[in-house]
Design a protein around this motif. Structure first.
Motif, PDB file in Angstrom:
ATOM      1  N   ALA A   1       0.813  -1.218   0.000  1.00  0.00           N
ATOM      2  CA  ALA A   1       0.000   0.000   0.000  1.00  0.00           C
ATOM      3  C   ALA A   1       0.842   1.262   0.000  1.00  0.00           C
ATOM      4  N   LEU A   2       0.233   2.312  -0.502  1.00  0.00           N
ATOM      5  CA  LEU A   2       0.745   3.671  -0.338  1.00  0.00           C
ATOM      6  C   LEU A   2      -0.151   4.328   0.695  1.00  0.00           C
ATOM      7  N   ARG A   3       0.447   4.785   1.779  1.00  0.00           N
ATOM      8  CA  ARG A   3      -0.305   5.456   2.843  1.00  0.00           C
ATOM      9  C   ARG A   3       0.067   6.930   2.827  1.00  0.00           C
TER      10      ARG A   3
ATOM     11  N   GLU B   1      -0.608  10.446   4.940  1.00  0.00           N
ATOM     12  CA  GLU B   1      -1.080  11.013   6.197  1.00  0.00           C
ATOM     13  C   GLU B   1      -0.902  12.525   6.166  1.00  0.00           C
TER      14      GLU B   1
ATOM     15  N   ALA C   1      -9.660   6.270  -2.303  1.00  0.00           N
ATOM     16  CA  ALA C   1      -8.856   5.488  -1.359  1.00  0.00           C
ATOM     17  C   ALA C   1      -9.503   4.131  -1.083  1.00  0.00           C
TER      18      ALA C   1
ATOM     19  N   ARG D   1      -8.856   2.700   1.792  1.00  0.00           N
ATOM     20  CA  ARG D   1      -9.155   2.917   3.208  1.00  0.00           C
ATOM     21  C   ARG D   1      -8.811   4.356   3.547  1.00  0.00           C
ATOM     22  N   TRP D   2      -9.563   4.927   4.462  1.00  0.00           N
ATOM     23  CA  TRP D   2      -9.194   6.239   4.980  1.00  0.00           C
ATOM     24  C   TRP D   2      -9.785   6.369   6.375  1.00  0.00           C
TER      25      TRP D   2
ATOM     26  N   TYR E   1      -5.742  10.024   7.253  1.00  0.00           N
ATOM     27  CA  TYR E   1      -4.956   9.196   6.343  1.00  0.00           C
ATOM     28  C   TYR E   1      -5.824   8.613   5.240  1.00  0.00           C
TER      29      TYR E   1
ATOM     30  N   GLU F   1      -5.282   5.380   2.133  1.00  0.00           N
ATOM     31  CA  GLU F   1      -4.396   4.342   1.622  1.00  0.00           C
ATOM     32  C   GLU F   1      -4.868   3.863   0.257  1.00  0.00           C
TER      33      GLU F   1
ATOM     34  N   SER G   1      -4.215   0.644  -2.108  1.00  0.00           N
ATOM     35  CA  SER G   1      -3.648  -0.699  -2.129  1.00  0.00           C
ATOM     36  C   SER G   1      -2.862  -0.913  -3.404  1.00  0.00           C
TER      37      SER G   1
END
Length: 156
Positions: A78-80, A82, A114, A116-117, A129, A131, A133
């Motif tokens: 993943a690229l996260r 923040e 995203a 996820r956030w 944040y 993310e 995938s």
């Protein structure tokens, strides 16, 4: 026995002044770094996520003379992204703006792009944040395929 190579992990963290110019600086830096890190297929979405999250921090989370931070982390899965600002009491929430409203769509875009956030409270301030995938062997074409769990416009 052959030794397995470690997958490289890339990270960047930079503080910005709470000015409108910082949004475009963070957006361009993100696109450049993600491309340099070997994930050009994520650069456009990552830049848009940074733009939306930093704009929210600037409008709702920053205090005069207090910096906000953009932290990027890329690993094999993943690229996260923040964005940390000093105002923990100001928690972002997605909303549905009226058709004629100019603002209010940023978190809707974040949610659409995203995988996820979320929001993480800090002792001082908060971190928002997002993310993306990394799917093995997949770029935008695989993410946009029928049945993909994230839908968005054509690749940039």
């Amino acid at each position: 026995m052959e030794e397995r190579k470690q997958v490289p992990v890339y990270e960047d963290c930079l503080d910005y002044t709470p000015t409108a110019r910082s949004v475009s600086l963070a957006r361009r830096r993100t696109a450049r770094l993600v491309t340099e890190w070997g994930r050009p297929e994520l650069a456009g979405d990552a830049a848009l996520l940074v733009s939306e999250l930093t704009t929210n921090a600037l409008l709702h989370g920053c205090l005069r003379d207090r910096l906000f931070r953009v932290h990027l982390m890329l690993n094999a899965t993943a690229l996260r992204i923040e964005v940390t600002d000093p105002r923990g009491e100001s928690t972002p929430r997605p909303r549905t703006p009226a058709d004629d409203e100019q603002f209010g769509r940023g978190l809707l875009l974040v949610g659409a792009l995203a995988d996820r956030w979320g929001i993480e409270p800090r002792t001082v301030g908060k971190t928002v944040y997002a993310e993306l995938s990394i799917r093995p062997g997949a770029g935008h074409a695989a993410r946009d395929a029928p049945g993909a769990d994230v839908g968005h416009s054509a690749p940039r």
